[in-house]
Design a protein around this motif. Structure first.
Motif, short mmCIF file in Angstrom:
data_model
loop_
_atom_site.label_atom_id
_atom_site.label_comp_id
_atom_site.label_asym_id
_atom_site.label_seq_id
_atom_site.Cartn_x
_atom_site.Cartn_y
_atom_site.Cartn_z
N PHE A 165 0.82 -1.21 0.00
CA PHE A 165 0.00 0.00 0.00
C PHE A 165 0.85 1.26 0.00
N TRP A 166 1.77 1.37 0.95
CA TRP A 166 2.55 2.59 1.06
C TRP A 166 3.53 2.76 -0.10
N PRO A 167 4.22 1.70 -0.56
CA PRO A 167 5.04 1.85 -1.76
C PRO A 167 4.22 2.29 -2.98
N ALA A 168 2.98 1.79 -3.10
CA ALA A 168 2.14 2.17 -4.24
C ALA A 168 1.72 3.63 -4.16
N LEU A 169 1.40 4.12 -2.96
CA LEU A 169 1.05 5.53 -2.82
C LEU A 169 2.22 6.42 -3.19
N ASP A 202 4.71 12.27 -0.86
CA ASP A 202 6.00 12.77 -1.32
C ASP A 202 7.17 12.04 -0.68
N HIS A 203 6.87 11.03 0.15
CA HIS A 203 7.91 10.19 0.73
C HIS A 203 7.30 8.83 1.01
N LEU A 257 -0.86 12.74 6.16
CA LEU A 257 -1.92 12.04 5.43
C LEU A 257 -3.26 12.74 5.60
N LEU A 258 -3.57 13.14 6.81
CA LEU A 258 -4.84 13.83 7.05
C LEU A 258 -4.90 15.16 6.31
N ASN A 259 -3.79 15.88 6.30
CA ASN A 259 -3.75 17.16 5.59
C ASN A 259 -3.86 16.97 4.08
N ARG A 269 -6.68 11.32 -8.23
CA ARG A 269 -7.01 12.44 -9.13
C ARG A 269 -8.51 12.68 -9.17
N ALA A 270 -9.30 11.59 -9.13
CA ALA A 270 -10.75 11.74 -9.10
C ALA A 270 -11.20 12.46 -7.84
N ALA A 271 -10.44 12.28 -6.75
CA ALA A 271 -10.77 12.92 -5.49
C ALA A 271 -10.23 14.34 -5.39
N GLY A 272 -9.50 14.77 -6.40
CA GLY A 272 -8.93 16.11 -6.38
C GLY A 272 -7.63 16.23 -5.60
N ILE A 273 -6.96 15.08 -5.39
CA ILE A 273 -5.67 15.08 -4.70
C ILE A 273 -4.59 15.05 -5.77
N PRO A 274 -3.80 16.10 -5.90
CA PRO A 274 -2.77 16.13 -6.95
C PRO A 274 -1.67 15.11 -6.68
N THR A 275 -1.13 14.55 -7.76
CA THR A 275 -0.02 13.62 -7.66
C THR A 275 1.20 14.22 -8.33
N ARG A 276 2.37 13.74 -7.97
CA ARG A 276 3.59 14.23 -8.60
C ARG A 276 3.60 13.84 -10.08
#
Length: 205
Positions: free
Chosen positions: A63-67, A74-75, A91-93, A194-201
């Motif tokens: 899970f965490w490596p995939a995120l 970012d880490h 994570l909450l932020n 992205r569907a949730a509006g959380i930007p990815t690198r």
């Protein structure tokens, strides 16, 4: 890049098999806040996860490596000995939440009954009603079919019973799910982020 690491993450917690068995049936709180945009829904917590009180704690879980690979974090978060306060806040932020369909810890999800999964769906309904995330992502198609009573469901976006919230099924990150690589998981998790509006690198690999 923010490391988010601290003494708790550096001190590895170890358990014998017998020690872990003592955590069978125990629970851990959801990782969630009023800022949640993307709610990941696991099947149920494993024994180590409850032992250290951090979601997806086993080192073999992807899970965490995939995120991280998806660019959602970012880490690389190391939850194997518990969350650091900095990682929990991070994570909450970011608007990321984690819950489970079934609260009780087991050595494997195959110990759960269909009835428990159906009851877990009702609990999830209440959580979604309370927090109104933009996206709910259930981690595992078989558990989703049982919990939502849809034997024909396929991975991806689903018809949603939640007004204003999208419902998705994405691959389970357990090391037992050999059909999905970390790259597969990252692609699916990045899509729901992205569907949730959380930007990815943009440079995520």
């Amino acid at each position: 890049m923010t490391s988010g690491r601290g003494p708790a993450a550096e001190s590895k917690v170890r358990f014998t098999r017998d020690e872990l068995k003592r955590f069978s049936g125990r629970t851990l709180p959801d990782l969630i806040s009023g800022r949640v945009r993307l709610l990941f829904v696991g099947i149920n917590p494993g024994l180590r996860t409850v032992a250290v009180q951090a979601h997806f704690a086993p080192r073999g879980n992807r899970f965490w490596p995939a995120l991280f690979r998806a660019g959602i974090t970012d880490h690389l978060i190391d939850a194997s000995s518990g969350f650091t306060p900095a990682d929990r806040k991070y994570l909450l932020n970011r608007g990321i939440g984690i819950t489970n369909l079934v609260d009780r810890a087991t050595a494997g999800a195959d110990e759960l009954t269909v009835r428990e999964l159906v009851e877990g769906r009702r609990k999830l309904d209440a959580t979604v009603e309370r927090y109104s995330p933009r996206v709910v992502a259930v981690l595992g198609i078989i558990a989703f079919r049982d919990a939502f009573g849809d034997r024909r469901a396929r991975p991806g976006k689903q018809p949603t019973p939640y007004p204003g919230t999208e419902l998705w099924v994405v691959p389970n990150p357990s090391g037992r799910n050999a059909h999905a690589s970390v790259a597969d998981l990252a692609a699916a998790y990045g899509e729901v982020a992205r569907a949730a509006g959380i930007p990815t690198r943009s440079d995520a690999r």
